[in-house]
Enzyme design. Structure first.
Site, PDB file in Angstrom:
ATOM      1  N   HIS A  37      19.675  28.432   6.025  1.00  0.00           N
ATOM      2  CA  HIS A  37      20.436  29.405   5.229  1.00  0.00           C
ATOM      3  C   HIS A  37      19.932  30.829   5.498  1.00  0.00           C
ATOM      4  O   HIS A  37      20.718  31.774   5.598  1.00  0.00           O
ATOM      5  CB  HIS A  37      20.269  29.116   3.730  1.00  0.00           C
ATOM      6  N   GLY A 147      27.065  28.026   9.417  1.00  0.00           N
ATOM      7  CA  GLY A 147      26.139  27.353  10.321  1.00  0.00           C
ATOM      8  C   GLY A 147      26.836  26.342  11.217  1.00  0.00           C
ATOM      9  O   GLY A 147      27.724  25.614  10.766  1.00  0.00           O
ATOM     10  N   SER A 186      19.620  20.835   2.793  1.00  0.00           N
ATOM     11  CA  SER A 186      19.172  20.683   1.404  1.00  0.00           C
ATOM     12  C   SER A 186      19.038  19.209   1.062  1.00  0.00           C
ATOM     13  O   SER A 186      18.164  18.804   0.295  1.00  0.00           O
ATOM     14  CB  SER A 186      20.177  21.342   0.451  1.00  0.00           C
ATOM     15  N   ARG A 187      19.912  18.385   1.640  1.00  0.00           N
ATOM     16  CA  ARG A 187      19.898  16.944   1.327  1.00  0.00           C
ATOM     17  C   ARG A 187      18.685  16.234   1.926  1.00  0.00           C
ATOM     18  O   ARG A 187      18.417  15.086   1.572  1.00  0.00           O
ATOM     19  CB  ARG A 187      21.192  16.284   1.789  1.00  0.00           C
TER      20      ARG A 187
HETATM   21  P1  AMP Z   1      25.164  24.269   2.408  1.00  0.00           P
HETATM   22  O1  AMP Z   1      24.341  24.979   1.395  1.00  0.00           O
HETATM   23  O2  AMP Z   1      24.553  23.001   2.917  1.00  0.00           O
HETATM   24  O3  AMP Z   1      26.612  24.128   1.985  1.00  0.00           O
HETATM   25  O4  AMP Z   1      25.183  25.202   3.694  1.00  0.00           O
HETATM   26  C1  AMP Z   1      25.566  26.552   3.582  1.00  0.00           C
HETATM   27  C2  AMP Z   1      25.689  27.142   4.957  1.00  0.00           C
HETATM   28  O5  AMP Z   1      24.439  27.023   5.644  1.00  0.00           O
HETATM   29  C3  AMP Z   1      26.728  26.422   5.841  1.00  0.00           C
HETATM   30  O6  AMP Z   1      27.414  27.377   6.629  1.00  0.00           O
HETATM   31  C4  AMP Z   1      25.867  25.532   6.681  1.00  0.00           C
HETATM   32  O7  AMP Z   1      26.456  25.174   7.918  1.00  0.00           O
HETATM   33  C5  AMP Z   1      24.652  26.389   6.885  1.00  0.00           C
HETATM   34  N1  AMP Z   1      23.494  25.577   7.246  1.00  0.00           N
HETATM   35  C6  AMP Z   1      23.021  24.486   6.594  1.00  0.00           C
HETATM   36  N2  AMP Z   1      21.965  23.960   7.252  1.00  0.00           N
HETATM   37  C7  AMP Z   1      21.771  24.726   8.352  1.00  0.00           C
HETATM   38  C8  AMP Z   1      20.839  24.701   9.442  1.00  0.00           C
HETATM   39  N3  AMP Z   1      19.888  23.767   9.529  1.00  0.00           N
HETATM   40  N4  AMP Z   1      20.932  25.651  10.395  1.00  0.00           N
HETATM   41  C9  AMP Z   1      21.903  26.602  10.314  1.00  0.00           C
HETATM   42  N5  AMP Z   1      22.804  26.692   9.318  1.00  0.00           N
HETATM   43  C10 AMP Z   1      22.744  25.760   8.354  1.00  0.00           C
END
Ligand code: AMP
Length: 280
Positions: A37, A147, A186-187
């Site tokens: 993030h 991401g 996060s998971r």
């Molecule tokens: P989330 O909080 O999981 O919904 O992710 C929020 C944003 O962070 C989304 O655009 C994801 O693709 C990105 N993201 C999550 N994990 C990663 C990672 N390991 N590397 C790059 N971007 C990420």
């Protein structure tokens, strides 16, 4: 960093920035932030002088049996990380702010929302499309950063922006990984120490498939072998390992144009997804 929970306050801040000629970059998240993030926030800072991050665990993208209720949360920790990363505003709305009484709009999606995640989580992309469209409208952002970790989601959001002629540009950041290759997520907090070790097999299996494709194997061969490797590594169920084109998110029999190998599989009760664009 200012923490905003109210739509009108967010709009006022964004209008003031635009009036001063400042562009705004948006980083939508579900919180419990990690280095992945924060890489998006760093990219956002390169793209615009003003950065808004959002934290909202969006109920419309979860099915009733999924992990909405136990999704990890740590708002205080997230605020500290965003502040250190140089974010200007955190927008952290309640469900009532995002979906007020009378909210009646839904977005039905086909194209890149079909297959893979769309098959295994049929509700998800309609929910993602809805919340992103609303966040884009509420924030007035000029650019949003996503991401590559969620590659199909990027394809879906780009499609929505084009189809609904939304005045925003979508930028992406490569996946940030742990030293053993596991994509940060996060998971991953759900993984016990033993499962955490096994989880590295996801990136290894997808990279192996990418290598086999580059050596001329068919998608059926390369993805089948990767699925086998996942099972051998202790994944109890493989939802899919598949090859798609980078440009149109089309199925391909061979690596006839730039492509990605995408996978989703279950390690006990934890579902991991990842994708690679080339081996390694
Ligand atoms: P989330 O909080 O999981 O919904 O992710 C929020 C944003 O962070 C989304 O655009 C994801 O693709 C990105 N993201 C999550 N994990 C990663 C990672 N390991 N590397 C790059 N971007 C990420």
């Amino acid at each position: 960093m200012r923490v905003i929970r109210d739509a009108a306050e967010l709009r006022a801040v964004s209008q003031a920035w635009h009036a001063a000629g400042e562009r705004i970059a948006l980083v939508p998240t579900m919180g419990y932030l990690h280095e992945g993030h924060l890489a998006l926030v760093a990219r956002a800072r390169e793209l615009a002088p003003r950065v808004i991050a959002t934290i909202f665990v969006n109920p419309t993208q979860f099915a009733p049996h999924e992990d909405l209720g136990r999704y990890p949360r740590d708002e205080a920790g997230d605020i500290a990380k965003l502040e250190a990363a140089g974010c200007d505003v955190l927008f952290a709305p309640s469900v009532e702010v995002m979906y007020p009484a009378g909210f009646a709009t839904r977005i039905a999606m086909s194209g890149p929302a079909e297959g893979l995640e769309g098959t295994h989580r049929p509700q998800m992309f309609a929910g993602v499309a809805l919340v992103c469209t609303r966040l884009f409208g509420m924030s007035g952002a000029d650019v949003a950063v996503f991401g590559e970790k969620d590659w199909q989601q990027v394809m879906v959001v780009r499609r929505v922006v084009e189809d609904l002629a939304l005045p925003i540009t979508i930028e992406t950041v490569p996946t940030i990984r742990a030293a053993d290759g596991l994509a940060l997520s996060s998971r991953n907090a759900y993984l016990d120490p033993e499962a955490r070790v096994k989880a590295a097999a996801m990136h290894a299996a997808l990279s192996y498939a990418a290598e086999r494709l580059r050596a001329g194997a068919t998608a059926a061969e390369a993805c089948g072998e990767a699925e086998e490797r996942l099972r051998e590594a202790g994944f109890r169920q493989v939802d899919y390992v598949a090859l798609r084109s980078e440009r149109g998110f089309e199925e391909m029999e061979k690596l006839s144009e730039p492509g990605r190998v995408l996978g989703a599989a279950w390690l006990r009760q934890v579902r991991l997804i990842d994708n690679v664009t080339k081996s390694g």
